[in-house]
Design a protein around this motif. Sequence first.
Motif, PDB file in Angstrom:
ATOM      1  N   VAL A  77       0.797  -1.303   0.279  1.00 21.46           N
ATOM      2  CA  VAL A  77       0.127  -0.090   0.025  1.00 21.46           C
ATOM      3  C   VAL A  77       0.869   1.255  -0.039  1.00 21.46           C
ATOM      4  O   VAL A  77       1.935   1.283   0.869  1.00 21.46           O
ATOM      5  CB  VAL A  77      -1.071  -0.009   1.295  1.00 21.46           C
ATOM      6  CG1 VAL A  77      -1.773   1.255   1.200  1.00 21.46           C
ATOM      7  CG2 VAL A  77      -2.011  -1.045   1.170  1.00 21.46           C
ATOM      8  N   ALA A  78       0.408   2.241  -0.873  1.00 20.43           N
ATOM      9  CA  ALA A  78       1.542   3.418  -1.020  1.00 20.43           C
ATOM     10  C   ALA A  78       0.996   4.396  -0.118  1.00 20.43           C
ATOM     11  O   ALA A  78      -0.151   4.665   0.183  1.00 20.43           O
ATOM     12  CB  ALA A  78       1.405   3.995  -2.536  1.00 20.43           C
ATOM     13  N   THR A  88       2.168   4.348 -12.092  1.00 18.47           N
ATOM     14  CA  THR A  88       2.324   3.840 -13.595  1.00 18.47           C
ATOM     15  C   THR A  88       1.042   3.596 -14.286  1.00 18.47           C
ATOM     16  O   THR A  88      -0.044   3.594 -13.634  1.00 18.47           O
ATOM     17  CB  THR A  88       3.101   2.585 -13.702  1.00 18.47           C
ATOM     18  OG1 THR A  88       2.153   1.485 -13.128  1.00 18.47           O
ATOM     19  CG2 THR A  88       4.474   2.521 -12.853  1.00 18.47           C
ATOM     20  N   GLU A  89       1.125   3.627 -15.734  1.00 17.21           N
ATOM     21  CA  GLU A  89       0.132   3.282 -16.479  1.00 17.21           C
ATOM     22  C   GLU A  89      -0.670   2.024 -15.901  1.00 17.21           C
ATOM     23  O   GLU A  89      -2.012   1.760 -15.840  1.00 17.21           O
ATOM     24  CB  GLU A  89       0.206   3.366 -18.035  1.00 17.21           C
ATOM     25  CG  GLU A  89      -0.883   3.405 -18.583  1.00 17.21           C
ATOM     26  CD  GLU A  89      -0.627   3.339 -20.267  1.00 17.21           C
ATOM     27  OE1 GLU A  89      -1.178   2.690 -21.230  1.00 17.21           O
ATOM     28  OE2 GLU A  89       0.106   4.317 -20.705  1.00 17.21           O
ATOM     29  N   THR A  90       0.050   1.105 -15.828  1.00 15.72           N
ATOM     30  CA  THR A  90      -0.318  -0.349 -15.639  1.00 15.72           C
ATOM     31  C   THR A  90      -1.168  -0.274 -14.080  1.00 15.72           C
ATOM     32  O   THR A  90      -2.332  -0.832 -14.054  1.00 15.72           O
ATOM     33  CB  THR A  90       0.788  -1.403 -15.228  1.00 15.72           C
ATOM     34  OG1 THR A  90       1.334  -1.537 -16.538  1.00 15.72           O
ATOM     35  CG2 THR A  90       0.244  -2.687 -14.649  1.00 15.72           C
ATOM     36  N   ALA A  91      -0.631   0.319 -13.122  1.00 18.09           N
ATOM     37  CA  ALA A  91      -1.352   0.610 -11.757  1.00 18.09           C
ATOM     38  C   ALA A  91      -2.662   1.279 -12.101  1.00 18.09           C
ATOM     39  O   ALA A  91      -3.607   1.095 -11.457  1.00 18.09           O
ATOM     40  CB  ALA A  91      -0.383   1.408 -10.903  1.00 18.09           C
ATOM     41  N   LEU A  92      -2.653   2.446 -12.766  1.00 17.64           N
ATOM     42  CA  LEU A  92      -3.944   3.205 -13.161  1.00 17.64           C
ATOM     43  C   LEU A  92      -4.988   2.306 -13.783  1.00 17.64           C
ATOM     44  O   LEU A  92      -6.063   2.232 -13.285  1.00 17.64           O
ATOM     45  CB  LEU A  92      -3.404   4.313 -13.839  1.00 17.64           C
ATOM     46  CG  LEU A  92      -4.764   5.350 -14.131  1.00 17.64           C
ATOM     47  CD1 LEU A  92      -5.297   5.887 -12.998  1.00 17.64           C
ATOM     48  CD2 LEU A  92      -4.346   6.449 -15.172  1.00 17.64           C
ATOM     49  N   ARG A  93      -4.583   1.548 -14.700  1.00 14.81           N
ATOM     50  CA  ARG A  93      -5.484   0.633 -15.063  1.00 14.81           C
ATOM     51  C   ARG A  93      -6.267  -0.299 -14.427  1.00 14.81           C
ATOM     52  O   ARG A  93      -7.376  -0.430 -14.539  1.00 14.81           O
ATOM     53  CB  ARG A  93      -4.887  -0.021 -16.503  1.00 14.81           C
ATOM     54  CG  ARG A  93      -4.588   1.054 -17.604  1.00 14.81           C
ATOM     55  CD  ARG A  93      -4.312   0.232 -19.056  1.00 14.81           C
ATOM     56  NE  ARG A  93      -3.971   1.218 -19.987  1.00 14.81           N
ATOM     57  CZ  ARG A  93      -4.787   1.718 -20.790  1.00 14.81           C
ATOM     58  NH1 ARG A  93      -5.996   1.610 -20.486  1.00 14.81           N
ATOM     59  NH2 ARG A  93      -4.404   2.635 -21.775  1.00 14.81           N
ATOM     60  N   SER A  94      -5.307  -0.871 -13.727  1.00 13.83           N
ATOM     61  CA  SER A  94      -5.792  -1.883 -12.921  1.00 13.83           C
ATOM     62  C   SER A  94      -6.671  -1.507 -11.755  1.00 13.83           C
ATOM     63  O   SER A  94      -7.567  -1.900 -11.325  1.00 13.83           O
ATOM     64  CB  SER A  94      -4.511  -2.550 -12.047  1.00 13.83           C
ATOM     65  OG  SER A  94      -3.920  -1.713 -11.001  1.00 13.83           O
ATOM     66  N   VAL A  95      -6.432   0.002 -11.387  1.00 16.21           N
ATOM     67  CA  VAL A  95      -7.230   0.535 -10.107  1.00 16.21           C
ATOM     68  C   VAL A  95      -8.914   0.870 -11.028  1.00 16.21           C
ATOM     69  O   VAL A  95      -9.638   0.451 -10.300  1.00 16.21           O
ATOM     70  CB  VAL A  95      -6.987   1.873  -9.756  1.00 16.21           C
ATOM     71  CG1 VAL A  95      -8.119   2.801  -9.255  1.00 16.21           C
ATOM     72  CG2 VAL A  95      -5.675   2.038  -9.012  1.00 16.21           C
ATOM     73  N   GLY A  96      -8.908   1.214 -12.178  1.00 16.89           N
ATOM     74  CA  GLY A  96     -10.145   1.192 -12.967  1.00 16.89           C
ATOM     75  C   GLY A  96     -10.892   0.062 -12.937  1.00 16.89           C
ATOM     76  O   GLY A  96     -12.052  -0.055 -12.852  1.00 16.89           O
ATOM     77  N   SER A  97      -9.892  -0.991 -13.317  1.00 16.59           N
ATOM     78  CA  SER A  97     -10.933  -2.357 -13.641  1.00 16.59           C
ATOM     79  C   SER A  97     -11.247  -2.756 -12.353  1.00 16.59           C
ATOM     80  O   SER A  97     -12.336  -3.379 -12.290  1.00 16.59           O
ATOM     81  CB  SER A  97      -9.490  -3.218 -14.173  1.00 16.59           C
ATOM     82  OG  SER A  97      -9.282  -2.999 -15.656  1.00 16.59           O
ATOM     83  N   GLY A 145       2.558  -4.863  -8.829  1.00 20.61           N
ATOM     84  CA  GLY A 145       2.333  -3.620  -9.423  1.00 20.61           C
ATOM     85  C   GLY A 145       0.957  -3.423  -9.941  1.00 20.61           C
ATOM     86  O   GLY A 145       0.614  -2.202 -10.644  1.00 20.61           O
ATOM     87  N   ARG A 146      -0.145  -4.180  -9.419  1.00 22.07           N
ATOM     88  CA  ARG A 146      -1.264  -3.922  -9.983  1.00 22.07           C
ATOM     89  C   ARG A 146      -2.233  -4.103  -8.792  1.00 22.07           C
ATOM     90  O   ARG A 146      -2.115  -4.688  -7.633  1.00 22.07           O
ATOM     91  CB  ARG A 146      -1.746  -5.073 -10.631  1.00 22.07           C
ATOM     92  CG  ARG A 146      -1.148  -5.225 -12.131  1.00 22.07           C
ATOM     93  CD  ARG A 146      -1.536  -6.365 -13.091  1.00 22.07           C
ATOM     94  NE  ARG A 146      -1.103  -6.325 -14.438  1.00 22.07           N
ATOM     95  CZ  ARG A 146       0.150  -6.349 -15.041  1.00 22.07           C
ATOM     96  NH1 ARG A 146       1.008  -6.797 -14.137  1.00 22.07           N
ATOM     97  NH2 ARG A 146       0.225  -6.090 -16.218  1.00 22.07           N
TER      98      ARG A 146
END
Length: 271
Positions: A77-78, A88-97, A145-146
């Motif tokens: 947890v950050a 990262t873009e990967t982190a952001l996409r995983s949050v949306g999903s 990272g997700r």
Amino acid sequence: MTAENEAADSGALVGGMVNAGAVFRRGALVERPAPRTARALHTHLLALKEHGFDAAPTPVRLTEDGREQLTFIPGDVALPPFPRWVTTETALRSVGSLLRRLHDACTAIGVDACAEWPRDLADPEGGTMLCHNDVCPDNVVFRDGRAAALIDFDLAAPGRPLWDVAMTARYWVPMLDPASAAALYPAGLDAPARLRILADSYGLSPRERAELPGVIEQATTSCRAFVADRVAEGDPVYVQALSERGGWQRWDRMQSWLVAHHETFVTALLD
């Protein structure tokens, strides 16, 4: 708002504001102050499991001294100032999903109309789905990272799915003026592009995309009122945070920046 990590099998968990210093890991369990809506929340969390959403703590029991026990979710947890890996873009996409998965389950469950859900950060328009309302980096558990799980549902309340997306965007894009963002986030984040990534990964419709910037402005006003209420009550955590983060001038700057860039965000979302 409390972060969890795998640093130890027992002891206080660091992070957060509302319950700072009052949340403890006890092996496979987390023990924390129970919110006023704990019974309704526990029922909701169990229903999430039944509807296939396994990315939230499982409630275990309420104690006689006003605390709750839930399963501990291992991961990263950050905490602010937020590290590069969480932006990262990967982190952001995983949050949306992950948020979309939560909402699909919440829509199927509905809302306990008898519960007195908190109004602190609730959608002023209400709704038939229970929004998390506080999907900030402190409340998302990551693995590799997700985004793997959501924690801390204390501020959950009925609302529109788009309201929860707007609240999430405030923290994850972030929807902050550059000076405010620089205090907590790595430099160089492209807000319009990141807002589009979040909308894409969540799966917003064209109508929802057009409405999102305005709902973010509305959500920012609600967040400001939330802070103002805590400061008026003399809450030392919020009084100190307000002072250290630029006072009300910072909130004025954030809100003016959102209005000034409204059309830029709409264009980024729809093009």
